[in-house]
Design a protein around this motif. Structure first.
Motif, mmCIF file in Angstrom:
data_model
loop_
_atom_site.group_PDB
_atom_site.id
_atom_site.type_symbol
_atom_site.label_atom_id
_atom_site.label_comp_id
_atom_site.label_asym_id
_atom_site.label_seq_id
_atom_site.Cartn_x
_atom_site.Cartn_y
_atom_site.Cartn_z
ATOM 1 N N VAL A 227 -39.146 54.864 46.753
ATOM 2 C CA VAL A 227 -37.733 54.454 46.956
ATOM 3 C C VAL A 227 -37.586 53.193 45.906
ATOM 4 N N ARG A 228 -38.749 52.517 45.850
ATOM 5 C CA ARG A 228 -38.676 51.340 44.942
ATOM 6 C C ARG A 228 -38.985 51.551 43.558
ATOM 7 N N VAL A 229 -39.673 52.815 43.068
ATOM 8 C CA VAL A 229 -40.218 52.882 41.702
ATOM 9 C C VAL A 229 -39.456 53.921 41.134
ATOM 10 N N VAL A 230 -39.529 55.163 41.831
ATOM 11 C CA VAL A 230 -39.175 56.473 41.303
ATOM 12 C C VAL A 230 -37.691 56.641 41.141
ATOM 13 N N LEU B 184 -32.582 56.660 38.179
ATOM 14 C CA LEU B 184 -30.985 56.454 38.550
ATOM 15 C C LEU B 184 -30.003 57.018 37.820
ATOM 16 N N PRO B 185 -30.259 57.269 36.327
ATOM 17 C CA PRO B 185 -29.335 57.776 35.692
ATOM 18 C C PRO B 185 -29.188 59.224 36.072
ATOM 19 N N GLY B 186 -30.172 59.950 36.632
ATOM 20 C CA GLY B 186 -30.172 61.341 36.893
ATOM 21 C C GLY B 186 -29.609 61.492 38.234
ATOM 22 N N VAL B 187 -29.780 60.461 39.272
ATOM 23 C CA VAL B 187 -29.316 60.471 40.413
ATOM 24 C C VAL B 187 -27.666 60.368 40.404
ATOM 25 N N ILE B 188 -27.141 59.268 39.288
ATOM 26 C CA ILE B 188 -25.753 59.318 39.124
ATOM 27 C C ILE B 188 -25.179 60.569 38.737
ATOM 28 N N ALA C 64 -26.288 59.331 29.697
ATOM 29 C CA ALA C 64 -27.664 59.266 29.403
ATOM 30 C C ALA C 64 -28.288 60.199 30.797
ATOM 31 N N GLY C 65 -27.768 60.298 31.815
ATOM 32 C CA GLY C 65 -28.341 61.207 32.634
ATOM 33 C C GLY C 65 -28.199 62.763 32.465
#
Lengths: 454, 279, 313
Positions: free
Chosen positions: B187-190, B195-199, B270-271
């Protein structure tokens, strides 16, 4: 704030969303729910139905009525889904041909009690004829209201073209002559506008074949598309398309055709009383001057041989599904709905189009005092005359016996007749070739469905 | 060629192109908004005007007073939001599992997933409905969410997988040496690094769910459960086509989406780009 | 424990901090556990229905009446002889290739433009990506409104600007396919922009500098520097967009419906829908979906092969 707790909050939000959705989907418990599907998504009608429902629920504690308004194009699809899954609504609107095939499958609850509570003799004879199953001496449906398809036109445009605005054409030949005079392609004005989506082409083809002394099926249900009255109808249509229809007529939605009359792009259309709203909104000047008219009769084709014209009866029927959860409550609701007070409110939500099925309401002073009739009385009277004199029939039905064929829905929703007309008017096939192809496709369809009886 | 002239011409071409692009993409939006505030008489006319002196909000009032537009809107937000969260949760787990653990069938799972991305809803909508019916999920938002989730999953997993692959394992290891548990490290690093991918995945899923017509049409019958595309189609086809009101509905759907999109578009590019190229 | 953990690249690091209270789940099982929800969803809600379609395609089945007969490959024989099927394939190809090529041209062009720096770029970029966000039904209604022959603004603009003396009738049988391709390009080209723009942003600017030193003009820079760099992403985009366009249902359905105008754009998905939900022949419809499925799979395989060979050459 750490990322962890943000993530946890997101999860909680997600869980809440899912829970909400589940909750929203769950029917209210411990109540008898009557689902009503109808095809009147007009906000005014929905509001009136909501009012009737509220009164009904007050009288019948423990029963909850849920109305669902569907775009008419979706009704068949939704009905299929319900039939496929066995999850029936209590009450639904249906096309006349659906009513027959559903009752033949034993899926409908007889409605004789509902009819009796309304008063059988009070119902217009042609409506009784439509919904009465002779063989079983039973009503399996009742039209929620009726309406008649009429020729709607602009009187001012008729006058401009040197035509008598009160004279309805008696034959197709006369009609085409009129339309040619009303067409001025250089100005983008056309004599006639027809709706292009498949459903409307089905409507026009069966009405015109019927007005030409013809039929769509023989006694055994074999299509008769290659018979002379059909071929002549196709030739007539081709002539219309070449002389008097806009090049994009196939893309004109039903309501677009009303827009065409409102803006003067077309002088005539065929359509329903619902259009008065459209005219009042978009052509208030023409309405005020009394320039919108309807003809009380329609023209007939060369092979009519003395038979009268055929026009369409908009007459979707209420049906009660026997295997739904609460059919009896459904019947009770329909009886309540058809009580004169309630029914009057319903009819008045679309006053010119919804012609009442009961003769008593037709003469009821409260009905006659409907404000819209100050402007549109002539339209209602014209429908009344057709209902009394000319036996309008529902879509795809050229003869009453056709109601009993089990494949009408499939044929109506196939594109067979529509393609036939499209190919002819585009000049891709001659009327004979197109009719032959449609005949072959229709025979194949009926065979594949297992309904071939010839 | 004179270099200054050349630069000038280049700039002129860029601005001309940009103006053209903005016009082509923006004009329909402008026209929709304008139609929604025009008086009725200026709407149906052969000589449309590009401005109106008599702008009013009647169409919006009709939209909210006479229709269940609000209900449809809330439903759409709920369904699209729910699908998005569900997809992210499931796809993150799966992508992480595939990139961080070795197990039999790992590669074939990834391949099959990619393969299913090519399936179109029209190919499965009939059996899909019958199944949903059997599960009691027809006429429910959950049924819709599940269908959107399963349709977005293949792409989402594929995309997140390439993101996770590009995140060095050493970073997680370092976090764990610093005392974080594995879930904490994820949760803290990966997740922040991906995040761009998650978005990108969320927008993709959101669009799938927000725009879908077919599944909603087949699954949803109850008026109160309809999503926006169904609600609008029914308005469009209902007795009187009220162009002003229809356009108002289009505007109301469009404005929040436009704002949202403007906010996240940088991440989006980016994502999707990173995922798309590497996959 | 060390041996089981070796299966994970992260494993050994767990060693310094074992958690004795918990029974350790073998690492490879964790993989399965994490993947399980995704696999179950896709298996149950996509792959199973596809399998069911195969089964249905061998039957004559009515959409709701209890008529269901096994007829082997008869549906496929009918389809083979069916003039309307072949027509739907032809129309589908025209639509898919037409809208795909326009999307690629417009999309790549817009991406190149948006990769330049200019005042207001953020705004234009948001605007350019936006049509993709718009629900299809809104796009269709808006296009019907703008391209309407009676009171559409497009006609007014085209005729008013003197571009053409008489604007084409966008929704007549001759133009409806073109109009639909234009509308599809409008709403779907941002997909191409997103993919290409992302790739463009990662191109090493020194490549351009080097090309400029060699005296390459704009076109040659594009050909020799940009194009090789975006080839990979274009490959994926072309594959996906072709599949999406070939199976596009909602836009076409809402645009033209089944009959009338729809006759001129009745692609395979529309034909499938009409057969299944109009004529209620679910078996026949399923056979059409199976064909669609097979064609797309074959296309994907061939496409991949060609591309691989190209790559290795």
């Amino acid at each position: 704030m750490t990322k962890h707790s943000a993530f946890a909050r997101a999860l909680r939000a997600g869980a809440a969303a899912v829970a909400l959705a589940v909750f929203a989907a769950a029917p209210a418990m411990a109540q008898k729910v009557v689902n009503v599907w109808h095809t009147e998504p007009n906000p005014r009608t929905k509001a009136v139905i909501d009012g009737i429902i509220a009164d009904f629920e007050k009288e019948n504690p423990g029963v909850k009525v849920v109305q669902e308004a569907l775009a008419w194009g979706d009704l068949d699809k939704k009905m299929q889904a319900a039939l496929a899954s066995g999850a029936f609504p209590e009450i639904a609107h249906g096309q006349a041909y659906n009513e027959r095939s559903l009752s033949a499958k034993g899926l409908l609850r007889p409605m004789n009690d509902v009819i009796a509570s309304i008063g059988e003799q009070d119902i217009f004879p042609v409506v009784r004829k439509l919904n009465y199953n002779e063989k079983e001496k039973t009503y399996y449906g009742l039209a929620h209201a009726v309406g008649v398809d009429l020729t709607i036109y602009r009187k001012d445009m008729m006058r401009e073209a040197g035509l008598d605005p009160e004279k309805a054409p008696a034959t197709w030949r006369e009609w085409i002559d009129q339309l040619k005079k009303l067409t001025d392609k250089s100005k983008g004005r056309y004599g006639l506008s027809l709706a292009g989506p498949g459903f409307f082409i089905n409507e026009d083809i069966y009405m015109w074949v019927g007005s030409n002394g013809g039929r769509l099926f023989d006694e055994k249900g074999r299509p008769t598309f290659t018979e002379k009255p059909v071929i002549e109808t196709l030739e007539f249509w081709k002539e219309l398309a070449d002389c008097c229809l806009a090049p994009d007529w196939l893309s004109r939605g039903y309501l677009d055709t009303f827009g065409d009359v409102a803006t003067g792009k077309a002088a005539m259309i065929v359509g329903w009383g619902r259009g008065t709203d459209y005219f009042e909104q978009y052509a208030p000047d023409a309405v005020a001057k009394g320039d919108i008219g309807v003809f009380k009769t329609k023209p007939v084709g060369p092979s009519a041989g003395g038979k009268p014209f055929l026009t369409q009866f908009d007459s979707e029927a209420w049906m009660i599904f026997k295997n739904s959860k609460h059919p009896e409550e459904g019947a009770a609701f329909l009886k309540f709905f058809h009580r004169a007070d309630n029914y009057l409110k319903y009819i008045q939500s679309v006053p010119v189009h919804f012609f009442p099925v009961t003769q008593s309401l037709r003469t009821d002073p409260r009905y006659l005092a409907t404000p819209a009739f100050q402007k549109w009385k002539f339209w209602v009277d014209a429908q009344h005359e057709v209902i009394e004199k000319y036996e309008p029939k529902p879509v795809m039905i050229t003869e009453w016996k056709d109601l009993d064929f089990p494949f009408i829905a499939e044929l109506a929703n196939s594109t067979i007749l529509v393609d036939m007309v499209t190919e002819v008017t585009r000049g891709q096939r001659t009327p004979v070739e197109a009719a032959r192809r449609a005949q072959q496709r229709a025979e194949q369809l009926i065979t594949q469905l297992g309904y071939r009886k010839w | 060629m004179n270099p200054i002239l050349r630069i000038f011409l280049e700039r002129a071409a860029v601005y001309l192109g940009a103006a053209l692009l903005a016009f082509v993409c923006g004009f329909p939006l402008f026209w929709m908004a304008l139609t929604s505030v025009k008086p009725d008489r200026e709407i149906i006319t052969a000589t449309p005007s590009f401005w109106t002196g008599a702008a009013h909000l009647d169409a919006y009032r009709r939209l909210f007073d006479q229709t269940k537009f609000e209900t449809y809107f809330v439903n759409s937000v709920l369904v699209a939001g729910g699908s998005t969260l569900l997809t992210i949760a499931v796809a993150v787990l799966a992508a992480y599992g595939i990139t961080r653990f070795r197990f039999r069938g790992r590669e074939s799972i990834a391949t099959v997933m990619l393969f299913t991305y090519m399936f179109a809803p029209i190919m499965i909508v009939i059996p899909f409905y019958i199944m949903m019916r059997k599960l009691g999920l027809a006429n429910s938002h959950l049924g819709l969410m599940l269908s959107y989730t399963s349709f977005s999953l293949p792409f989402s997993m594929w995309l997140l997988r390439s993101f996770f692959q590009s995140i060095p394992i050493e970073l997680e290891q370092a976090a764990m040496i610093d005392g974080a548990s594995r879930p904490q490290a994820v949760v803290r690093v990966v997740v922040p690094m991906a995040l761009p991918g998650v978005i990108a995945v969320s927008i993709f899923t959101f669009i799938v769910a927000w725009n879908d017509y077919l599944f909603a049409r087949v699954l949803i019958g109850k008026d109160d459960l309809k999503t926006l595309p169904l609600g609008i189609q029914d308005l469009y086809e209902s007795s009187v086509t009220d162009w002003g009101m229809i356009m108002a509905a289009g505007v109301v759907i469009t404005i929040p989406a436009l704002a949202f999109f403007a906010m996240v578009q940088r991440h989006l590019i980016a994502g999707w780009g990173a995922g798309g190229v590497k996959g | 424990m060390a041996t089981t953990n070796r299966s994970s690249p992260l494993g050994p690091l767990d060693l310094p901090r074992p958690e004795p209270r918990e029974r350790r789940v073998p690492e490879h099982l964790w993989g399965y556990v994490l993947v399980a929800p995704a696999v179950l969803l896709v298996l149950g809600l996509i792959l199973y229905p596809v399998g069911y379609s195969f089964w249905l395609s061998l039957h004559s089945k009515h959409a709701y009446m209890p008529i269901e007969t096994f007829i082997g490959f008869e549906n496929f024989v009918w389809i083979w002889e069916d003039e309307d099927f072949w027509r739907s394939i032809r129309l589908g190809m025209v639509y898919a290739f037409g809208s795909l090529s326009l999307q690629i041209v417009v999309g790549v062009g817009a991406a190149l433009l948006l990769n330049q720096s200019f005042v207001g770029r953020g705004f234009v970029r948001a605007l350019a990506l936006f049509p993709y966000m718009m629900p299809t039904i809104v796009v269709v209604i808006l296009m019907r409104w703008i391209f309407n022959d009676s009171y559409g603004v497009a006609k007014f603009l085209i005729e008013g600007s003197g571009l053409m003396a008489r604007a084409p009738v966008f929704f007549d049988p001759d133009h409806v396919m073109l109009t639909m391709i234009l509308a599809s390009t409008w709403t779907f080209f941002p997909f191409v922009v997103i993919g290409v723009l992302a790739r463009l942003q990662t191109i090493d600017l020194e490549l351009y500098a080097a090309a400029k030193v060699d005296g390459a003009g704009v076109l040659r820079q594009f050909w020799h520097v940009t194009l090789p760099q975006i080839r990979g992403v274009l490959f994926v985009i072309v594959l996906l967009r072709f599949m999406f366009m070939f199976t596009k249902f909602d836009l076409i359905w809402l645009f033209a419906g089944a009959g009338g105008l729809g006759y001129f754009v009745r692609t395979l998905p529309i034909y499938t829908f009409v057969k299944s939900f109009g004529e209620l022949q679910v078996g026949f419809g399923a056979a059409l979906s199976v064909i669609m499925f097979t064609m797309l799979s074959a296309f994907a395989v061939v496409y991949f092969r060609l591309f691989r060979r190209d790559e290795h050459a």
